[in-house]
Design a protein around this motif. Structure first.
Motif, PDB file in Angstrom:
ATOM      1  N   GLU A 132       1.090  -1.154   0.206  1.00 13.19           N
ATOM      2  CA  GLU A 132      -0.152   0.394   0.204  1.00 13.19           C
ATOM      3  C   GLU A 132       0.617   1.441   0.206  1.00 13.19           C
ATOM      4  N   TYR A 133       1.820   1.070   1.058  1.00 14.95           N
ATOM      5  CA  TYR A 133       2.712   2.594   0.992  1.00 14.95           C
ATOM      6  C   TYR A 133       3.539   2.440  -0.590  1.00 14.95           C
ATOM      7  N   ALA A 134       3.602   1.795  -1.247  1.00 15.60           N
ATOM      8  CA  ALA A 134       4.964   1.288  -1.998  1.00 15.60           C
ATOM      9  C   ALA A 134       3.558   2.521  -3.722  1.00 15.60           C
ATOM     10  N   LYS A 135       2.550   1.687  -3.239  1.00 14.90           N
ATOM     11  CA  LYS A 135       1.240   2.311  -4.381  1.00 14.90           C
ATOM     12  C   LYS A 135       1.095   3.986  -3.999  1.00 14.90           C
ATOM     13  N   VAL A 136       0.765   4.315  -3.363  1.00 19.05           N
ATOM     14  CA  VAL A 136       0.893   5.804  -2.973  1.00 19.05           C
ATOM     15  C   VAL A 136       2.480   6.213  -3.048  1.00 19.05           C
ATOM     16  N   CYS A 137       3.440   6.018  -3.192  1.00 17.16           N
ATOM     17  CA  CYS A 137       4.423   6.335  -3.166  1.00 17.16           C
ATOM     18  C   CYS A 137       4.903   6.574  -4.887  1.00 17.16           C
ATOM     19  N   ASP A 138       4.183   6.105  -5.442  1.00 18.05           N
ATOM     20  CA  ASP A 138       3.417   5.435  -7.065  1.00 18.05           C
ATOM     21  C   ASP A 138       2.860   6.553  -7.307  1.00 18.05           C
ATOM     22  N   GLU A 139       1.805   6.790  -7.097  1.00 20.13           N
ATOM     23  CA  GLU A 139       0.870   7.789  -7.286  1.00 20.13           C
ATOM     24  C   GLU A 139       1.349   9.009  -7.524  1.00 20.13           C
ATOM     25  N   LEU A 140       2.225   9.344  -6.209  1.00 22.12           N
ATOM     26  CA  LEU A 140       2.458  10.840  -7.096  1.00 22.12           C
ATOM     27  C   LEU A 140       4.375  10.793  -6.044  1.00 22.12           C
ATOM     28  N   ASP A 141       4.703  10.305  -8.136  1.00 21.16           N
ATOM     29  CA  ASP A 141       5.929  10.403  -7.998  1.00 21.16           C
ATOM     30  C   ASP A 141       6.597  10.195  -6.907  1.00 21.16           C
ATOM     31  N   PHE A 142       6.574   9.650  -6.169  1.00 17.42           N
ATOM     32  CA  PHE A 142       8.179  10.457  -4.624  1.00 17.42           C
ATOM     33  C   PHE A 142       8.004   9.324  -3.779  1.00 17.42           C
ATOM     34  N   HIS A 143       9.380   8.791  -3.579  1.00 21.61           N
ATOM     35  CA  HIS A 143       9.785   8.052  -2.551  1.00 21.61           C
ATOM     36  C   HIS A 143      11.083   8.371  -1.555  1.00 21.61           C
TER      37      HIS A 143
END
Ligand SMILES: Nc1ncnc2c1ncn2[C@@H]1O[C@H](COP(=O)(O)OP(=O)(O)OP(=O)(O)O)[C@@H](O)[C@H]1O
Ligand SMILES: [Mg+2]
Length: 494
Positions: free
Chosen positions: A120-131
């Motif tokens: 889930e965390y990775a999904k939100v990171c991808d959504e915002l393109d922010f890692h």
């Protein structure tokens, strides 16, 4: 674009003192709305009511046309309302992932679903393109990144309305750009954004529409294109706008220097700093966020350890190992981080205001309330501090008014050197002028002033001389005659 939020006739009083007098506030889906107003106008209070932190005395809240009861922050979250507070709420000793899921760990039979959480965390990171590395300790990432994680939490919670209360005060220019890009992305996804700031330039970059409050009333909502900075400040204050002038110079050029720093270095990155300052002179420190300006003044004040360097006040060497030594030598610092260093939140306003003046507040060795009161009332007048009573704890003041109390501690003309580190941060446009007037007054009395601001325009307005700082060192010492922002920016970036 349908209507997302309607706040109707919101009234609020705190122990009988009215702070919101029937506010109407409507925002559409996919709209970025700026919420402006002078310090103490009621912006944060209105938003805290929306988030269930405070309860309105009366009034209605409708989300997508439906009347809702919002009794606490949890209910607000369920209704899709999220807030990114100015003060970060994450726990420094936890990892980013732990903070991200704080309070809502997906537990299955008591076991944390580590894999699911990471997905889930990775999904939100991808959504915002922010890692950001989920396993890094929160205290080891910058304020900007922590703030980004707070925004990611809002998205993960599926918020429809996201409120930003003065989000940029500690961000660098690059970080601000990233934040703005993220906010614009959220808008594209149809989210409703409410954005509070005192930096009017930001409003023009970001907002679609602007609502302006004054003293608990809503003055009105305007399309951004109909507004200018003078118009906004007139709506905010109800007074005619006067463009900020260059401060009068009181620099006593022919006199001996009142303060001299020689070869100052410290573990915080301060590197071989030397300069001197004349009575009545205002020195501005210019540089990017992170250039080391605050670190230099913290070394001077004895708040951070120095590894080498000497100080001279009126030609005599002084030894500063601790802020107490600095104050005794006549050097004061108004720190940047008011929450950590500037105020004692639980204490009364007058106690905070007289904190370093205690010596003067004694009568036959006993603290004299009359004197404390007199000093505080004087400060309240000089800086137009908005308070109901000087006996209430400072935590009850609006953010900007807390900042003014911090400044008021130093309204003592016995000091010889006063250092202002970002004194206008979080302060409304009108109140900035009060702070400038104070600086002018102090300089007029022969005090030496060191002034730090990230707003170059302010540095140019206030300073006789500008020291450009980079990597903890002084890169250039500029005489402030006909200097422009462009000149200074070129020096900073060269
Ligand atoms: N918990 C509280 N108890 C008593 N008074 C309060 C409390 N919180 C806020 N106030 C008062 O309500 C008024 C509005 O404060 P608020 O924090 O909403 O202002 P603001 O517009 O956000 O100002 P700023 O720009 O300085 O952050 C202020 O006069 C403040 O002192
Ligand atoms: Mg506020």
């Amino acid at each position: 674009m349908g209507q997302m939020l309607e706040m109707r006739q919101i009234f609020k009083d705190f122990s009988g003192v009215s702070v919101l007098n029937g506010i109407d506030f409507n925002v559409n889906e996919g709209e970025i709305r700026a919420l402006l107003g002078a310090n103490g106008a009621g912006k944060s209070t209105l938003m805290k009511i929306l988030c269930g932190v405070y309860h309105a005395t009366s009034g209605d809240i409708l989300i997508q046309g439906k009347k809702e009861e919002i009794k606490n922050p949890l209910q607000a979250a369920e209704k899709g309302i999220a807030i990114v507070h100015q003060e970060l709420s994450m726990i420094p000793t936890l990892t980013i992932l732990q903070n991200f899921f704080l309070g809502k760990e997906s537990a299955k039979r008591g076991l944390l679903q580590d894999k699911k959480m990471r997905e889930e965390y990775a999904k939100v990171c991808d959504e915002l393109d922010f890692h950001i590395d989920p396993d890094i300790k929160t205290r080891d990432v910058s304020v900007a990144k922590q703030q980004m994680v707070e925004i990611m939490k809002c998205i993960h919670a599926n918020a429809k309305i996201i409120i930003f209360d003065e989000p940029t005060t500690s961000l660098t220019d690059d970080e601000k750009k990233t934040l703005f890009q993220v906010i614009l992305k959220l808008k594209d996804q149809g989210k409703t954004i409410i954005y509070i700031s005192h930096i009017l330039e930001e409003i023009f970059m970001l907002a679609d529409t602007v609502s302006i409050m004054r003293n608990g009333d809503m003055v009105g909502t305007f399309p951004k294109d109909e507004l200018t900075i003078p118009l906004i400040s007139e709506h905010m204050s109800g007074k005619k706008y006067v463009a900020g002038q260059r401060l009068k110079s009181y620099c006593q050029k022919e006199s001996d220097s009142v303060f001299k720093v020689e070869g100052l270095s410290g573990r915080n990155g301060t590197n071989n700093v030397s300069f001197e300052i004349k009575p009545g002179e205002v020195i501005g420190l210019a540089g990017l966020v992170g250039a080391g300006r605050s670190e230099i003044v913290r070394c001077i004040f004895g708040a951070d350890r120095r590894t080498s360097g000497r100080f001279y006040v009126e030609g005599k060497e002084v030894h500063i190992r601790h802020p107490k030594d600095a104050i005794k030598a006549g050097i004061g610092l108004i720190p940047e981080d008011r929450k950590r260093e500037g105020v004692i939140l639980k204490q009364e306003i007058y106690k905070n205001a007289t904190l370093i003046q205690l010596g003067r507040m004694l009568r036959r060795g006993v603290l004299n309330f009359g004197k404390e009161k007199e000093y505080t009332n004087d400060a309240i007048g000089k800086l137009s501090i908005k308070v109901a009573s000087i006996n209430s704890p400072i935590a009850k003041l609006s953010g900007g008014n807390q900042q003014k109390v911090v400044v008021s501690k130093w309204l003592d003309d016995k000091m010889k050197v006063l250092i202002f580190d970002e004194p206008t941060k979080g302060i409304d446009v009108g109140a900035k002028e009060d702070i400038f007037k104070t600086i002018e007054d102090f300089a007029g009395k022969g005090m030496a002033i060191i002034f730090i601001s990230s707003d170059l325009n302010e540095v140019i307005r206030a300073s006789d001389r500008i020291l450009v700082v980079r990597n903890g060192s002084i890169l250039k010492d500029l005489d402030n005659t006909n200097l422009t922002q462009k000149d200074i920016m070129e020096t900073i970036l060269q």
